[in-house]
Scaffold this active site. Structure first.
Site, PDB file in Angstrom:
ATOM      1  N   TRP A  11       0.806  -1.212   0.000  1.00 33.39           N
ATOM      2  CA  TRP A  11       0.000   0.000   0.000  1.00 33.39           C
ATOM      3  C   TRP A  11       0.843   1.267   0.000  1.00 33.39           C
ATOM      4  CZ3 TRP A  11      -4.337   1.352  -1.731  1.00 33.39           C
ATOM      5  CH2 TRP A  11      -5.398   0.441  -1.788  1.00 33.39           C
ATOM      6  N   LYS A 187     -13.248  -4.588   9.124  1.00 35.09           N
ATOM      7  CA  LYS A 187     -13.542  -5.302   7.873  1.00 35.09           C
ATOM      8  C   LYS A 187     -12.492  -6.374   7.604  1.00 35.09           C
ATOM      9  CE  LYS A 187     -10.358  -3.440   4.935  1.00 35.09           C
ATOM     10  NZ  LYS A 187      -9.559  -4.084   3.873  1.00 35.09           N
ATOM     11  N   ASP A 239     -16.275  -1.822   1.591  1.00 33.89           N
ATOM     12  CA  ASP A 239     -14.983  -2.462   1.333  1.00 33.89           C
ATOM     13  C   ASP A 239     -15.098  -3.987   1.292  1.00 33.89           C
ATOM     14  OD1 ASP A 239     -12.262  -2.708   0.945  1.00 33.89           O
ATOM     15  OD2 ASP A 239     -11.689  -1.488   2.659  1.00 33.89           O
ATOM     16  N   SER A 249      -7.163 -10.096  -1.722  1.00 31.44           N
ATOM     17  CA  SER A 249      -7.348  -9.727  -0.326  1.00 31.44           C
ATOM     18  C   SER A 249      -6.450 -10.580   0.566  1.00 31.44           C
ATOM     19  CB  SER A 249      -8.807  -9.915   0.087  1.00 31.44           C
ATOM     20  OG  SER A 249      -8.938  -9.845   1.497  1.00 31.44           O
TER      21      SER A 249
END
Length: 320
Positions: A11, A187, A239, A249
């Site tokens: 990220w 999440k 999300d 993921s």
């Protein structure tokens, strides 16, 4: 803007690439001995993208911090406290910190902006979070998505949204920092549960997981003083596609491979977040059945199929 992105993993590198792409002056900074940084220093690329020459890559934190107007931090959430001890050696007054990371501190149950607040005067160094769906693999291909920037500082979040918005990422101004942080962290736990269902052959139950997971997280947000409706926004429910279904993921893949007895080598933030959420929930008196099941499977060696099955064979009750 002059922006330094601290952290150069999946990220962190994507954020640096994106901010350069929309015209900002970007430094990508990491720890000197980190393999991710060494790869970028040597080749100016990694497994996900290639940096243009306009991005400065360095391990010189003094240079990165002192030259920046905005400091984006993208590291593992459980290392944030130690990292803040490092970067607060430098003068942060007048700069803004943006946390592009998701988690709750496991040792304290604190949200990440609260951890930063233990080290800086947020009236002089305001703090924001950048959360929401998406994967670097999609962004570098030009696949658009929507994200949220939230902060207690109204001027900061509006300035960041207008400065970071583009045709690739549509940013929204968040209105509930507590909900944005808890929802984004939680999440990942639901993502692990989804992966466990995939690994156990229970994929068809993911619809129920989505409905009940969102409600569970909404209760936690409300008890923490946030707006429970935030759980139904981009920070959490919005999300789910990227976290509960995508092959990219990390949390979903971790859960699936855990059930199959396979080792997942990359970071899955939801593992420690499940423990942190239960710490927070215990303090607030909130029942989190899904989070508890994930925790019991990961840390107490509960039988996965029995634990997952028990979530959907509880006593008859109204839906919400």
């Amino acid at each position: 803007m002059k922006i330094s992105v601290l952290g150069c993993g999946r990220w962190g590198s994507c954020i640096a690439w994106y901010l350069d792409r929309i015209g900002h002056e970007v430094i990508s900074c990491g720890l000197q001995d980190a393999p991710e940084l060494q790869q970028l220093l040597t080749t100016h690329k990694n497994d996900y993208l290639t940096f243009p020459e306009s991005i400065t890559v360095t391990y010189d934190h003094k240079l990165a911090i002192e030259s920046a107007e905005v400091i984006v931090i993208s590291i593992s959430s459980q290392y944030l406290r130690d990292y803040m001890k490092t970067i607060t050696q430098f003068d942060l007054d007048g700069k803004a910190i943006v946390l592009c990371m998701k988690g709750i501190e496991v040792t304290t149950g604190k949200r990440l902006t609260q951890v930063v607040g233990d080290f800086v005067d947020t009236s002089k160094t305001p703090v924001a979070v950048w959360v929401g769906p998406g994967h670097p693999q999609d962004y570098v291909k030009g696949v658009p998505n929507c994200m949220v920037i939230d902060s207690e500082n109204e001027e900061l979040k509006e300035r960041l949204v207008h400065s970071f918005n583009s045709e690739l990422i549509r940013f929204y101004i968040g209105t509930d920092l507590i909900g944005s942080e808890i929802g984004a962290a939680a999440k990942n736990v639901i993502g692990i549960a989804a992966g466990m269902l995939d690994g156990a052959g229970y994929t068809s139950i993911k619809g129920a997981l989505m409905a009940r997971g969102t409600r569970e997280v909404a209760r936690l947000i409300k008890a923490a003083g946030g707006n429970e409706i935030s759980a139904y926004g981009l920070c959490h429910l919005g999300d789910y596609e990227a976290t509960l279904f995508s092959a990219w993921s990390h949390n979903r893949r971790y859960g699936e491979q855990f059930i199959k007895g396979e080792k997942f080598e990359k970071l899955a933030e939801g593992v420690m977040t499940s423990k942190a959420m239960l710490k927070l929930a215990d303090t607030l008196g909130v029942d989190l059945p899904i989070t508890t099941a994930v925790y019991r499977i990961l840390f107490e060696h509960a039988d996965p199929k029995a634990e997952l099955g028990s979530l959907f064979t509880r006593s008859i009750k109204e839906e919400f």
